[in-house]
Design an enzyme around this catalytic site. Structure first.
Site, mmCIF file in Angstrom:
data_model
loop_
_atom_site.group_PDB
_atom_site.id
_atom_site.type_symbol
_atom_site.label_atom_id
_atom_site.label_comp_id
_atom_site.label_asym_id
_atom_site.label_seq_id
_atom_site.Cartn_x
_atom_site.Cartn_y
_atom_site.Cartn_z
ATOM 1 N N SER A 59 24.207 21.346 51.351
ATOM 2 C CA SER A 59 23.976 22.485 50.467
ATOM 3 C C SER A 59 24.882 23.664 50.810
ATOM 4 C CB SER A 59 22.514 22.927 50.561
ATOM 5 O OG SER A 59 22.208 23.387 51.869
ATOM 6 N N PHE A 85 18.609 31.594 47.650
ATOM 7 C CA PHE A 85 17.272 31.804 48.188
ATOM 8 C C PHE A 85 16.982 33.287 48.111
ATOM 9 C CE2 PHE A 85 14.579 32.581 52.049
ATOM 10 C CZ PHE A 85 13.444 31.914 51.616
ATOM 11 N N THR A 104 16.379 17.349 68.404
ATOM 12 C CA THR A 104 16.334 18.664 69.038
ATOM 13 C C THR A 104 14.889 19.024 69.361
ATOM 14 O OG1 THR A 104 16.340 19.737 66.860
ATOM 15 C CG2 THR A 104 18.454 19.468 67.955
ATOM 16 N N LEU A 105 14.707 19.705 70.499
ATOM 17 C CA LEU A 105 13.373 20.012 71.024
ATOM 18 C C LEU A 105 13.150 21.503 71.168
ATOM 19 C CD1 LEU A 105 13.447 17.306 73.874
ATOM 20 C CD2 LEU A 105 12.543 17.030 71.548
ATOM 21 N N GLY A 127 19.682 24.915 64.366
ATOM 22 C CA GLY A 127 19.899 23.468 64.295
ATOM 23 C C GLY A 127 21.266 23.117 63.747
ATOM 24 N N ASP A 128 21.725 23.873 62.764
ATOM 25 C CA ASP A 128 23.059 23.629 62.206
ATOM 26 C C ASP A 128 24.131 23.853 63.267
ATOM 27 O OD1 ASP A 128 21.794 23.220 59.774
ATOM 28 O OD2 ASP A 128 22.106 25.281 59.095
ATOM 29 N N GLY A 150 15.516 21.904 74.658
ATOM 30 C CA GLY A 150 16.797 21.218 74.628
ATOM 31 C C GLY A 150 16.866 20.107 73.597
#
Length: 325
Positions: free
Chosen positions: A8, A102, A223-224, A256-257, A228
């Site tokens: 996107s 958005f 991912t956490l 995250g990206d 980490g």
């Protein structure tokens, strides 16, 4: 060789209301609601998962190819991305729709009224990868992130048919997708990216166990958050990499990206999974410490110094030999 980042493209319009929405709501009249609020500020931020990843890759000295659909209002955003090392030559420009948007108003209690307009994003289903590959060369990876579901499906199937190594990253689309679509999007991926909640959702919706998912993808990267990242690969022992140290969290959007961009850069630099995850975690730290998904900056020296502080000199030396800028 090239990196194709599909996903996107959007802009975020964020407004703040000093009062409380609930003070203007009349429960007995909710079926006739008609309200307006005088907001205090407006922030317009660049967004969309694909440009966020491309920006991160560009900051690390790579030149990713952005694959997505936008409107004619994309001109300024294109200029920004190109100045930061992103190839926008193959962005599809809609003749009738604006870039996805958005729009969100947040009150003093953090309650929100929000709308998402997909707009031109819906036209990503019209794009074929082969003509792009013919121009930029065979891809090292095609990363397929959250986008128009039909577009994601088309790109995934084309990768399988043409033998392009692809990375499945369905993220935000998981909540709206049925199990059959999710299975089609991840089957045969070289890597599968998700966070911990999304990983559980993938298992629940596909009906596949964790072992069955790993049998269908080469490597699963989960991912956490502040803990980490966990990496499971068919041909290696499970691995966990801690998050970067000394992080002062401000705003998590886009983290995250950024991790994905850093991890992919590590793969391009021919580092192993541990080093790639460390690059991803350090890049993510810059984003979480900044308001906005593409507002951070650093020099190569600053980045390597942060790697050394978090993961030691051996990691710093390996990354210093590859990073540009």
């Amino acid at each position: 060789m090239s990196l194709l980042i599909c996903g996107s493209i959007a802009t975020d319009h964020l407004m703040s209301f000093a009062g409380r929405f609930k003070d203007s709501l009349v429960v007995e009249q909710l079926d006739k609601i008609s309200l307006s609020f005088l907001v205090d500020d407006l922030e317009i931020r660049r967004g969309g998962v694909a440009p966020n990843m491309c920006f991160g890759l560009g900051r690390l000295g790579l030149r990713p190819v952005l694959v997505g659909a936008a409107g004619e209002d994309f001109t300024d955003y294109r200029s920004w991305l190109e100045r930061h090392g992103v190839d926008c030559s193959y962005v599809h420009i809609s003749e009738t729709r604006h870039t996805a948007r958005f729009v969100c108003t947040t009150d003093s209690t953090m309650a929100q009224f929000a709308s998402f307009y997909p707009g031109a994003m819906s036209e990503s289903r019209l794009m074929e990868l082969a003509p792009i590959v013919a121009q930029v060369g065979a891809p090292d990876f095609v990363l397929i992130a959250a986008d128009d579901p039909e577009g994601m499906l088309r790109h995934t199937r084309e990768c399988r048919q043409r033998g392009y190594r692809f990375i499945a990253d369905p993220s935000q689309q998981l909540a709206f997708s049925e199990g059959g679509l999710i299975r089609d999007l991840i089957d045969g991926a070289t890597y599968l990216f998700s966070n911990e909640y999304e990983s559980a959702m993938i298992e629940a919706k596909t009906g596949w166990s964790g072992a069955e998912i790993l049998d269908r993808v080469g490597t699963q990267v989960t991912t956490l958050g502040a803990d980490g990242v966990r990496i499971l690969a068919r041909d290696a022992a499970p691995m966990e990499v801690k998050a970067a140290s000394g992080v002062t969290a401000v705003e998590p959007t886009g983290v995250g990206d950024a991790f994905r961009a850093g991890f992919l850069a590590g793969l391009e630099w021919e580092l192993g999974h541990e080093r790639a995850a460390q690059v991803g975690c350090v890049l993510a730290a810059y984003v979480v410490e900044t308001v906005g998904t593409q507002e951070y900056s650093f020099t190569a020296t600053q980045f390597v110094d942060r790697v050394r502080r978090s993961y030691g000199d051996a990691a710093g030396d390996e990354i210093a030999a590859r990073i540009v800028g």
